[in-house]
Design a protein around this motif. Structure first.
Motif, PDB file in Angstrom:
ATOM      1  N   GLY A  60      11.096  -8.145   6.147  1.00 49.29           N
ATOM      2  CA  GLY A  60      12.170  -8.338   5.207  1.00 49.29           C
ATOM      3  C   GLY A  60      12.052  -8.100   3.713  1.00 49.29           C
ATOM      4  O   GLY A  60      12.865  -7.995   3.100  1.00 49.29           O
ATOM      5  N   PHE A  61      10.741  -8.053   3.098  1.00 49.52           N
ATOM      6  CA  PHE A  61      10.463  -7.839   1.845  1.00 49.52           C
ATOM      7  C   PHE A  61      10.906  -6.335   1.470  1.00 49.52           C
ATOM      8  O   PHE A  61      10.928  -5.382   2.102  1.00 49.52           O
ATOM      9  CB  PHE A  61       8.912  -7.843   1.580  1.00 49.52           C
TER      10      PHE A  61
ATOM     11  N   ALA B  48       0.762  -1.333   0.005  1.00 51.26           N
ATOM     12  CA  ALA B  48       0.031   0.075   0.014  1.00 51.26           C
ATOM     13  C   ALA B  48       0.920   1.298  -0.082  1.00 51.26           C
ATOM     14  O   ALA B  48       0.502   2.359  -0.494  1.00 51.26           O
ATOM     15  CB  ALA B  48      -0.970   0.039   1.348  1.00 51.26           C
ATOM     16  N   LEU B  49       2.291   1.118   0.393  1.00 50.95           N
ATOM     17  CA  LEU B  49       3.073   2.515   0.541  1.00 50.95           C
ATOM     18  C   LEU B  49       3.863   2.299  -0.665  1.00 50.95           C
ATOM     19  O   LEU B  49       5.015   3.268  -0.639  1.00 50.95           O
ATOM     20  CB  LEU B  49       3.894   2.381   1.856  1.00 50.95           C
ATOM     21  N   ASP B  50       4.040   1.470  -1.626  1.00 49.00           N
ATOM     22  CA  ASP B  50       4.768   1.525  -2.623  1.00 49.00           C
ATOM     23  C   ASP B  50       4.888   2.717  -3.474  1.00 49.00           C
ATOM     24  O   ASP B  50       6.137   3.090  -3.779  1.00 49.00           O
ATOM     25  CB  ASP B  50       4.460   0.155  -3.678  1.00 49.00           C
ATOM     26  N   ARG B  51       3.864   3.443  -3.596  1.00 47.06           N
ATOM     27  CA  ARG B  51       4.001   4.553  -4.515  1.00 47.06           C
ATOM     28  C   ARG B  51       4.455   6.108  -3.719  1.00 47.06           C
ATOM     29  O   ARG B  51       4.663   6.964  -3.951  1.00 47.06           O
ATOM     30  CB  ARG B  51       2.773   4.928  -5.097  1.00 47.06           C
TER      31      ARG B  51
ATOM     32  N   GLN C 119       0.934  -6.113  12.798  1.00 53.38           N
ATOM     33  CA  GLN C 119      -0.482  -6.380  12.466  1.00 53.38           C
ATOM     34  C   GLN C 119      -0.988  -5.412  11.151  1.00 53.38           C
ATOM     35  O   GLN C 119      -1.970  -6.173  10.473  1.00 53.38           O
ATOM     36  CB  GLN C 119      -0.927  -5.623  13.753  1.00 53.38           C
ATOM     37  N   ILE C 120      -0.403  -4.653  10.648  1.00 55.41           N
ATOM     38  CA  ILE C 120      -1.093  -3.955   9.555  1.00 55.41           C
ATOM     39  C   ILE C 120      -0.054  -4.196   8.360  1.00 55.41           C
ATOM     40  O   ILE C 120      -0.637  -3.755   7.149  1.00 55.41           O
ATOM     41  CB  ILE C 120      -1.074  -2.551   9.705  1.00 55.41           C
ATOM     42  N   ALA C 121       0.813  -4.833   8.429  1.00 58.79           N
ATOM     43  CA  ALA C 121       1.657  -5.180   7.290  1.00 58.79           C
ATOM     44  C   ALA C 121       0.874  -5.916   6.246  1.00 58.79           C
ATOM     45  O   ALA C 121       0.224  -7.058   6.562  1.00 58.79           O
ATOM     46  CB  ALA C 121       3.117  -5.787   7.726  1.00 58.79           C
ATOM     47  N   ASP C 122       1.292  -5.844   5.068  1.00 55.52           N
ATOM     48  CA  ASP C 122       0.659  -6.608   3.943  1.00 55.52           C
ATOM     49  C   ASP C 122       1.684  -7.523   3.188  1.00 55.52           C
ATOM     50  O   ASP C 122       1.486  -8.206   1.991  1.00 55.52           O
ATOM     51  CB  ASP C 122      -0.414  -5.838   2.828  1.00 55.52           C
TER      52      ASP C 122
END
Length: 217
Positions: free
Chosen positions: A108-109, A1-4, A101-104
Motif C-alpha cells: 500500500g505504500f 529499490a525501484l523508486d528511480r 517476500q522481496i518487498a522493502d
C-alpha cells in the motif's frame, strides 16, 4: 529499490483483440527522444499514467491448491506453514507472495514520484458482464460495434468520455458498469494455482434490477 525506475506497461501482441489492453499514456511529441525523456523523467505532466488489467486476474496471483479449492493470501499461507489445510500438501505459491517476500516496504505504500495507473476491463467484457452473456455472443458484438461507431475507440469510452456523454449515447446499465470499473467498484476473485481470476461487475439480481430500470426509459 525501484523508486528511480520508470515502470511502463505494454500488452502482448499475439492476440489482436488484446493489443492495447495495457498501455502508457503520454503527453509528449511523438518522436523517440521526447517519449524516452517523458518516461525516464517520470514528469507527471508528460507521463500521465499506465493502463493495466486487474492483476488479480492472473492465474497465479494468490497462493492455493486448486484440487482442494483452497485460496490464500500470503499471510494465510504463512500461518498454515505453506501447506494445504485439507490435504496437507504444499500450496502452489503465487506472485503476490513472492512480491511480499522481496518487498522493502509494507503493502500500500506509494512513492511520491509514482506514475498513476488505471485498472480496466475490456469493453467487450464489460458489455458481456452487463448482459449476462458470453464475450463471443452476437448481442455483445453488436453492442460493442455500435458503441465504437459512436465514440471512435475503447479508451475514449472507458477512460475519457464524461458521464453525461455516456448517458446520452449508451444503455443505462452499461454506463453504470463503466463507471464502476473506473472507480474499481468491482467484485474480485483472485486467480490461484493455474485458475484465472474472475472480475465481476454485477451480481445476477443486481443486473436484472438495472435492466428493469433501463427498460422504463
Amino acid at each position: 529499490a525501484l523508486d528511480r525506475i520508470s515502470l511502463i506497461s505494454n500488452s502482448d501482441s499475439h492476440s489482436p483483440s488484446r493489443i492495447g489492453r495495457e498501455a502508457n499514456i503520454l503527453d509528449a511529441d511523438m518522436n523517440y527522444s521526447s517519449i524516452l525523456e517523458a518516461v525516464k523523467s517520470k514528469d507527471p505532466k508528460k507521463f500521465l499514467m499506465t493502463i493495466e488489467f486487474f492483476p488479480e486476474e492472473g492465474k497465479y496471483h494468490y497462493d492455493g491448491h486448486r484440487k482442494c479449492q483452497v485460496v490464500f493470501e500470503p499471510e494465510e499461507t504463512q500461518k498454515n506453514k505453506g501447506l494445504c489445510p485439507v490435504c496437507h500438501r504444499p500450496l502452489t505459491i503465487g506472485v503476490l507472495n513472492r512480491v511480499a517476500q522481496i518487498a522493502d516496504r509494507l503493502m500500500g505504500f506509494k512513492p511520491n514520484n509514482a506514475v498513476p495507473y488505471l485498472s480496466l476491463i475490456p469493453l467487450e467484457e464489460i458489455i458481456a458482464d452487463t448482459f449476462g452473456m458470453g464475450v463471443g455472443t452476437k448481442a455483445v458484438g453488436q453492442e460493442y460495434k455500435e458503441m465504437i461507431n459512436k465514440f471512435g475507440n475503447e479508451f475514449k469510452i472507458l477512460v475519457e468520455a464524461p458521464k453525461p456523454d455516456l448517458e446520452r449515447l449508451v444503455k443505462t446499465e452499461i454506463v453504470e458498469a463503466i463507471l464502476r470499473v473506473r472507480d474499481k467498484r468491482v467484485k474480485i476473485e483472485p486467480g490461484y494455482d493455474g485458475e484465472y481470476g474472475k472480475i465481476k461487475i454485477f451480481g445476477g439480481a443486481e443486473r436484472r434490477n438495472l435492466a428493469k430500470q433501463s427498460s422504463l426509459f
